[in-house]
Scaffold this motif. Structure first.
Motif, short mmCIF file in Angstrom:
data_model
loop_
_atom_site.label_atom_id
_atom_site.label_comp_id
_atom_site.label_asym_id
_atom_site.label_seq_id
_atom_site.Cartn_x
_atom_site.Cartn_y
_atom_site.Cartn_z
N ASN A 238 -44.89 -10.55 -17.80
CA ASN A 238 -43.75 -10.93 -18.62
C ASN A 238 -42.51 -10.18 -18.13
N TRP A 239 -42.05 -10.55 -16.97
CA TRP A 239 -40.86 -9.91 -16.39
C TRP A 239 -40.22 -10.85 -15.38
N TRP A 240 -38.97 -10.59 -15.11
CA TRP A 240 -38.31 -11.30 -14.03
C TRP A 240 -37.45 -10.31 -13.24
N ALA A 241 -37.20 -10.63 -12.01
CA ALA A 241 -36.43 -9.74 -11.15
C ALA A 241 -35.43 -10.55 -10.33
N VAL A 242 -34.40 -9.86 -9.91
CA VAL A 242 -33.41 -10.50 -9.03
C VAL A 242 -33.21 -9.60 -7.82
N TYR A 243 -33.14 -10.21 -6.65
CA TYR A 243 -32.96 -9.41 -5.43
C TYR A 243 -32.22 -10.19 -4.35
N PHE A 244 -31.54 -9.44 -3.50
CA PHE A 244 -30.84 -10.07 -2.39
C PHE A 244 -31.85 -10.55 -1.34
N VAL A 245 -31.56 -11.70 -0.78
CA VAL A 245 -32.45 -12.23 0.26
C VAL A 245 -32.41 -11.31 1.48
N ASN A 246 -31.20 -10.89 1.84
CA ASN A 246 -31.06 -9.95 2.95
C ASN A 246 -30.39 -8.68 2.42
N PRO A 247 -31.13 -7.61 2.24
CA PRO A 247 -30.54 -6.44 1.58
C PRO A 247 -29.54 -5.68 2.44
N LYS A 248 -29.60 -5.87 3.77
CA LYS A 248 -28.83 -4.98 4.63
C LYS A 248 -27.50 -5.55 5.12
N ASP A 249 -27.35 -6.85 5.13
CA ASP A 249 -26.11 -7.40 5.70
C ASP A 249 -25.14 -7.81 4.59
N ASN A 250 -24.08 -8.56 4.96
CA ASN A 250 -23.09 -8.94 3.94
C ASN A 250 -23.31 -10.37 3.43
N ASN A 251 -24.57 -10.79 3.47
CA ASN A 251 -24.95 -12.08 2.90
C ASN A 251 -25.25 -11.86 1.41
N PHE A 252 -24.77 -12.75 0.57
CA PHE A 252 -24.93 -12.53 -0.87
C PHE A 252 -25.95 -13.45 -1.53
N ASN A 253 -26.70 -14.17 -0.71
CA ASN A 253 -27.75 -15.01 -1.30
C ASN A 253 -28.77 -14.14 -1.99
N PHE A 254 -29.23 -14.61 -3.11
CA PHE A 254 -30.18 -13.82 -3.89
C PHE A 254 -31.26 -14.73 -4.47
N THR A 255 -32.33 -14.08 -4.88
CA THR A 255 -33.47 -14.81 -5.44
C THR A 255 -33.74 -14.31 -6.85
N ILE A 256 -34.01 -15.23 -7.74
CA ILE A 256 -34.49 -14.85 -9.07
C ILE A 256 -35.97 -15.22 -9.11
N GLU A 257 -36.79 -14.23 -9.40
CA GLU A 257 -38.24 -14.45 -9.45
C GLU A 257 -38.66 -14.35 -10.91
N ASN A 258 -39.17 -15.43 -11.45
CA ASN A 258 -39.44 -15.45 -12.89
C ASN A 258 -40.94 -15.41 -13.21
N HIS A 259 -41.34 -14.35 -13.89
CA HIS A 259 -42.72 -14.26 -14.39
C HIS A 259 -42.70 -14.10 -15.91
N SER A 260 -41.61 -14.52 -16.52
CA SER A 260 -41.48 -14.36 -17.97
C SER A 260 -41.52 -15.73 -18.66
N ALA A 261 -41.54 -15.69 -19.99
CA ALA A 261 -41.57 -16.94 -20.75
C ALA A 261 -40.19 -17.61 -20.77
N LYS A 262 -39.14 -16.82 -20.49
CA LYS A 262 -37.78 -17.37 -20.45
C LYS A 262 -37.62 -18.25 -19.22
N THR A 263 -36.99 -19.39 -19.39
CA THR A 263 -36.82 -20.28 -18.23
C THR A 263 -35.35 -20.62 -17.96
N ASN A 264 -34.46 -20.34 -18.94
CA ASN A 264 -33.04 -20.64 -18.74
C ASN A 264 -32.27 -19.38 -18.35
N PHE A 265 -31.67 -19.43 -17.20
CA PHE A 265 -30.95 -18.27 -16.69
C PHE A 265 -29.50 -18.65 -16.39
#
Lengths: 626, 119
Positions: free
Chosen positions: B37-64
């Motif tokens: 029951n958790w969700w996390a957000v992280y950058f796809v590329n942590p080291k460069d200046n790209n800002f794409n990110f991923t939301i990984e959802n393992h919680s009951a909430k589905t609207n972000f």
């Protein structure tokens, strides 16, 4: 499809256990004893596991020494060659029929039912406890599984060079897990490590059972030992808690010690007879005892160290008790010691120990560190209250009664009595009065070894009190009260096994963050994680496999109180903007930090040279651009 | 079948049953979405200046709801639906900046931030 996969994986897992942990020992017994009745079927079953453990170690050492990669093919070939050679010897040799086990292992119907019941309760209680702690969170298990995985991935045996103190680990703790993984493919994050440790724990109790049966030649005492060693205090250390805690060395050691004693006991069983003539199998038993003793040296240094003290004590005790017969005893023992099988076993063991694969603790000076004046307050000895706590208060009381009863009814010619007495006395002295023996080891770790001898003494005293017609009813009543406390204490200890509640929430976050970092970083990146607040952090290194100290760790806070310890790992997380921390970052190249945001995180958010690149409820990853 | 064989089979059988149970429990808690029951957000590329990110959802909430800002201006924002056990990865343009770019994700109840610092 899932069901088919599940069944297939389990069949492969149990076949791997049979191949690695039973086949080598079983065929070795066939080559030595044939199908004679020297060992009962139950003894062969229990002993096979110990002999397989040592045989597989030898196979791994040989493969490694020959420069061949350790993999499925080489290990399988090694086990098959070992098995075929033993089977060939079995086919070519002629064996004398030995019926000395007749009667001892023939249980009456009530005894048989009782054994089944006690085995069931032992497994049931331990399983109930383990089911609540089956997730891979234990720090020790994480460290050990890293090395087992290292063997699997590198195809060689480790010398533990990147551990601060290489003597901390011994290869025998990691080979069985590596071997089973090689054949079964079971994941180190699955229940497989605990299941294998559980097997060794269970067989430790069975080893106590066959040892007691051979020493006292009394089935009732042996069955009672199953109750006291298996069912009562089934959860507390060093039982199921050590299985779930991944205290691999202790579990394997506690299995091997009674097994080694079993073989010495059988080798010297002829001393009980008046004529002191060694039996047909005495030489074989002594050879196996030596082999297993060296197996113990390859498996766990603390247990081996304790064993040597017990062994020295039992030799002195036995010789002192039989000083009138020394003229007959020495020539009789010499006959078996200076025989071809025993000399060969000793020579092969020594060659392996010193030339083929020497345990890290021998060259690492660990022995020097274990001997001397206590260097920490935890090494100055346990109080009697502490000891009662570690062995179980009521069981300890029963053990005290037991040692008095054993001494009162001492059979000086029975080496088993010397074994039980030396086992109890030596562990008691080593754990409570270490200064007397110049021992500098954690006293509580030694105290845990009291469990089995105290359980055996409890079983013996129970039987002795209720069978002795000379005792009056008042004594029996007093004993009964102690027994009631033992049963209540022992079972209430296990009651906790049914109350555990599992939560995988934090664990799955740690593993998720580890997967993320392993895919986004390279060896040149330096990661520092926190051991204090991050769940299952010791398992993170399995996701990277970039060295034992990768990722680096902020250890328990108390460890930094020693001013001689490096402070970088503490300060880089606790005070990242401090002058010392900045120098640490520059020197170490640390650029990723894994912390629990509930406790750490705020200090990084204030600083401009950090980015938060991963955010979960219990895990945050910060990146520092160097 | 003699007594000892029965005892051996009994021990082996109980151990197999016990370990199958332990494997199942481990597998259920470690891999089942029902236990997370958790969700996390992280950058796809942590080291460069790209800002794409991923939301990984393992919680009951589905609207972000997510927002991208440079501390002064909101640069981007969207509402998204992510099913339990799923990932969603953004597709945002690279930026040349000397500021701190923050991604704030909210499930309506809890907020999480990730940021890249270019100050």
């Amino acid at each position: 499809m899932y069901i088919i996969n599940f069944i297939q994986q389990h069949i492969i897992f149990y076949l791997a256990i049979a191949l690695v942990l039973f086949l080598p020992g079983y065929v070795l017994l066939l080559a030595i004893f044939g199908k004679s009745g020297t060992l009962s079927a139950l003894e062969r079953f229990v002993v096979s596991l110990g002999l397989s453990l040592v045989s597989v170690d030898v196979i791994f050492f040989a493969i490694n020494r020959l420069g061949i990669k350790i993999d499925r093919l080489s290990v399988f070939t090694g086990i098959i060659i070992f098995s075929l050679v033993n089977l060939l010897i079995f086919k070519l040799r002629k064996f004398k029929e030995d019926k000395e086990t007749s009667g001892l292992f023939s249980f009456t119907k009530p005894e048989f039912i009782l054994i089944m019941l006690l085995v069931f309760l032992t497994i049931f209680i331990k399983t109930a406890y383990l089911s609540g702690s089956i997730l891979p969170t234990s720090t020790d298990m994480g460290h050990h599984m890293y090395w087992s995985n290292w063997i699997v991935q590198s195809g060689t045996l480790p010398n533990y060079s990147d551990v601060a103190d290489p003597a901390t680990f011994i290869v025998g703790e990691h080979i069985p897990f590596a071997a089973i993984q090689i054949f079964s493919g079971a994941g180190f994050l699955s229940a497989f490590p605990q299941a294998v440790l559980f097997l060794f724990n269970l067989f430790g109790i069975l080893a106590v059972f066959i040892l007691v049966l051979r020493i006292f030649e009394n089935r009732k005492v042996a069955i009672l030992s199953l109750l006291f060693a298996g069912v009562l205090y089934a959860v507390s250390s060093p039982q199921a808690k050590y299985v779930s805690g991944g205290v691999v060395g202790n579990i394997l050691g506690n299995f091997l010690v009674p097994l080694v004693f079993y073989f010495y006991c059988r080798a010297l069983a002829f001393l009980k007879e008046d004529n002191f003539v060694p039996g047909n199998s005495s030489k074989a038993f002594l050879s196996l005892a030596i082999m297993l003793t060296f197996g113990l040296f390859y498996t766990h240094h603390l247990t081996a160290f304790i064993f040597l003290f017990i062994f020295a004590c039992l030799v002195m005790l036995f010789l002192a008790a039989n000083y009138r017969d020394l003229e007959k005893i020495f020539p009789a023992i010499s006959k078996i010691i200076f025989s071809a099988p025993v000399i060969t076993a000793l020579a092969v063991s020594l060659i392996f120990f010193f030339w083929v694969f020497t345990p890290t603790y021998v060259s690492g000076g660990a022995v020097d560190m274990a001997v001397g004046v206590a260097s920490k307050s935890t090494r100055t000895g346990l109080t009697f209250k502490n000891l009662r706590g570690s062995a179980g208060e009521a069981r300890m009381a029963l053990g005290i009664v037991g040692i008095m009863v054993l001494i009162f009814s001492y059979r000086r010619k029975n080496i088993g009595y010397a074994i039980i007495t030396a086992w109890t006395i030596m562990i008691y002295v080593m754990s409570s009065q270490p200064h007397l023996l110049f021992i500098n080891l954690p006293s509580s770790r030694i105290g845990n070894y009291l469990t089995y001898p105290v359980a055996i003494l409890g079983a013996y005293s129970f039987w002795w009190v209720f069978k002795n017609p000379r005792l009056n009813n008042l004594v029996r009543a007093g004993f009964f009260v102690i027994l009631a406390f033992v049963l209540v204490g022992g079972l209430s200890d296990s009651a906790g096994a049914f109350k555990t509640k599992i939560s995988a929430n934090e664990l799955s976050q740690t593993f998720d963050a580890s997967k993320y970092l392993s895919s986004k970083t390279a060896t040149a990146d330096k990661i520092l994680k926190d051991h204090n607040y991050v769940t299952a952090d010791s398992w993170m290194k399995i996701f990277f496999m970039r060295g034992y100290r990768y990722p680096d760790s902020r250890g328990l806070f108390g460890r930094y109180e020693n001013s001689s310890r490096e402070q970088c790992t503490l300060l880089m997380i606790s005070e990242p903007n401090g002058e010392t921390a900045q120098k640490c970052y520059a020197d170490s190249g640390t650029n990723f930090l894994v912390v629990n945001p509930r406790f750490d995180g705020g200090q990084f958010k204030k600083l401009d040279d950090f980015s938060e690149v991963y955010a979960g409820p219990d895990i945050s990853v910060f990146y520092k651009k160097n | 079948m003699n007594q000892q064989t029965k005892i051996i089979i009994f021990i082996a059988g109980l151990f197999i049953l016990s370990s199958i149970f332990l494997f199942s429990i481990n597998n259920y808690y470690l891999n089942s979405e029902a236990q997370k029951n958790w969700w996390a957000v992280y950058f796809v590329n942590p080291k460069d200046n790209n800002f794409n990110f991923t939301i990984e959802n393992h919680s009951a909430k589905t609207n972000f709801h997510w927002e991208m800002s440079d501390g002064e201006n909101k640069l981007n924002s969207t509402d998204i639906n992510i099913a339990k056990g799923s990932l969603w990865t953004s597709d945002v343009q690279n930026l040349k900046t000397d500021k701190k770019i923050t991604i704030t994700v909210s499930d309506g109840e809890n907020k999480k931030e990730i940021y890249k610092n270019f100050k």
